[in-house]
Scaffold this motif. Structure first.
Motif, short mmCIF file in Angstrom:
data_model
loop_
_atom_site.label_atom_id
_atom_site.label_comp_id
_atom_site.label_asym_id
_atom_site.label_seq_id
_atom_site.Cartn_x
_atom_site.Cartn_y
_atom_site.Cartn_z
N LEU A 67 -37.20 -16.35 8.18
CA LEU A 67 -35.84 -16.01 7.74
C LEU A 67 -35.04 -15.51 8.93
CD1 LEU A 67 -33.91 -15.71 5.31
CD2 LEU A 67 -34.76 -13.36 5.08
N LEU A 68 -34.27 -16.43 9.53
CA LEU A 68 -33.47 -16.10 10.71
C LEU A 68 -32.02 -16.51 10.50
CD1 LEU A 68 -35.67 -17.12 13.79
CD2 LEU A 68 -35.45 -14.89 12.69
N PRO A 69 -31.08 -15.86 11.21
CA PRO A 69 -29.67 -16.25 11.12
C PRO A 69 -29.46 -17.68 11.59
CG PRO A 69 -29.90 -14.10 12.18
CD PRO A 69 -31.27 -14.68 12.07
N ALA A 70 -28.41 -18.31 11.07
CA ALA A 70 -28.14 -19.71 11.40
C ALA A 70 -27.86 -19.90 12.89
CB ALA A 70 -26.95 -20.21 10.56
N ASP A 71 -27.20 -18.93 13.55
CA ASP A 71 -26.82 -19.07 14.96
C ASP A 71 -27.84 -18.44 15.91
OD1 ASP A 71 -24.52 -20.33 14.13
OD2 ASP A 71 -23.32 -18.49 14.15
N ALA A 72 -29.00 -18.07 15.42
CA ALA A 72 -29.99 -17.40 16.26
C ALA A 72 -30.55 -18.36 17.31
CB ALA A 72 -31.11 -16.84 15.41
N SER A 73 -30.97 -17.81 18.43
CA SER A 73 -31.57 -18.60 19.51
C SER A 73 -32.64 -17.75 20.21
CB SER A 73 -30.50 -19.04 20.51
OG SER A 73 -29.87 -17.91 21.10
N ASP A 74 -33.25 -18.34 21.23
CA ASP A 74 -34.26 -17.64 22.03
C ASP A 74 -35.38 -17.06 21.16
OD1 ASP A 74 -32.78 -18.21 24.27
OD2 ASP A 74 -31.78 -16.28 24.32
N PHE A 75 -35.97 -17.91 20.31
CA PHE A 75 -37.06 -17.45 19.45
C PHE A 75 -38.29 -17.13 20.28
CE2 PHE A 75 -34.22 -19.04 16.45
CZ PHE A 75 -33.97 -20.39 16.67
N MET A 76 -39.01 -16.10 19.91
CA MET A 76 -40.22 -15.73 20.64
C MET A 76 -41.19 -15.00 19.71
SD MET A 76 -38.47 -12.59 22.75
CE MET A 76 -36.88 -13.43 22.66
#
Length: 225
Positions: A67-76
């Motif tokens: 469950l992440l925001p639509a504009d999220a980036s740099d997943f780790m």
């Protein structure tokens, strides 16, 4: 990042261990999920935390949506995961890994961009979430949503956190909007102001040159006469 582990475990286990989403065999995702938000320059650093329970006696390969925001980036990966166990599918970020018997806490970090000190977090759930909790260091971010209810603050690692819970069960294919203010601004605003000032100066110089050009030509003709 390791300090979030104590927050994750404390929150999930005190919220209860009743399962809501069942998978094959005896593996299930716990109904309680957590989002920890911290300020960064022109962005919000977030961590999503969930727990998976394997009631069986052997490892079971299992996948679950993040469950992440639509504009999220740099997943780790933060806890309970390796980079190769996180993948970006057609419908969003997913975790797939073998889960050992017992309860496994998994967490994923992400970055949400912000502009002019504000960010809008749009959460689109791909599976039912029984209860979603949002935590942020007290006094650093302005977190608002009509669907958030503030609860008692929490203290972790000598830092006080503001805590909210969503006032409804987040069903699959539903969206939750959360406004985040108070995000530290970097140099982007200064660059914008400087760029606009440069444009004004160039345009002003061009206007001045156009207006004085006839006078210059007239003076040159008088000198040649």
């Amino acid at each position: 990042m390791k300090r979030l582990s104590s927050i994750a475990v404390w929150t999930i286990f005190l919220m209860g261990l009743a399962g809501h989403l069942r998978a094959a065999d005896d593996v299930m995702v716990m109904p309680k999920q957590l989002l920890v938000l911290k300020p960064a320059i022109d962005s919000v650093a977030g961590t999503w935390v969930a727990a998976v329970r394997n009631a069986g006696n052997s490892d079971v390969n299992f996948s679950l949506p993040v469950l992440l925001p639509a504009d999220a980036s740099d997943f780790m990966p933060i806890e309970g995961l390796s980079a190769d166990q996180i993948r970006l599918g057609n419908k969003g970020l997913e975790i797939e890994k073998p889960f050992s018997p017992g309860v496994t806490v998994v967490s994923v970090g992400f970055v949400l961009p912000a502009r002019s000190g504000r960010a809008m977090m749009k959460l689109h759930s791909r599976a039912d979430v029984g209860e979603l909790t949002v935590m942020t260091p007290r006094g650093l971010l302005d977190v608002r949503s009509p669907e958030l209810v503030e609860t008692a603050p929490d203290v972790q690692d000598m830092q006080r956190y503001s805590v909210w819970t969503v006032n409804r069960m987040l069903l699959a294919d539903q969206t939750l909007d959360i406004s985040i203010g108070g995000v530290p601004e970097g140099r982007s605003k200064l660059w914008l102001v400087g760029g606009l000032l440069g444009i004004v100066l160039v345009f002003g110089s061009w206007i001045f040159a156009r207006r004085t050009e006839p006078q210059i030509k007239s003076a040159a003709i008088d000198e040649l006469a």
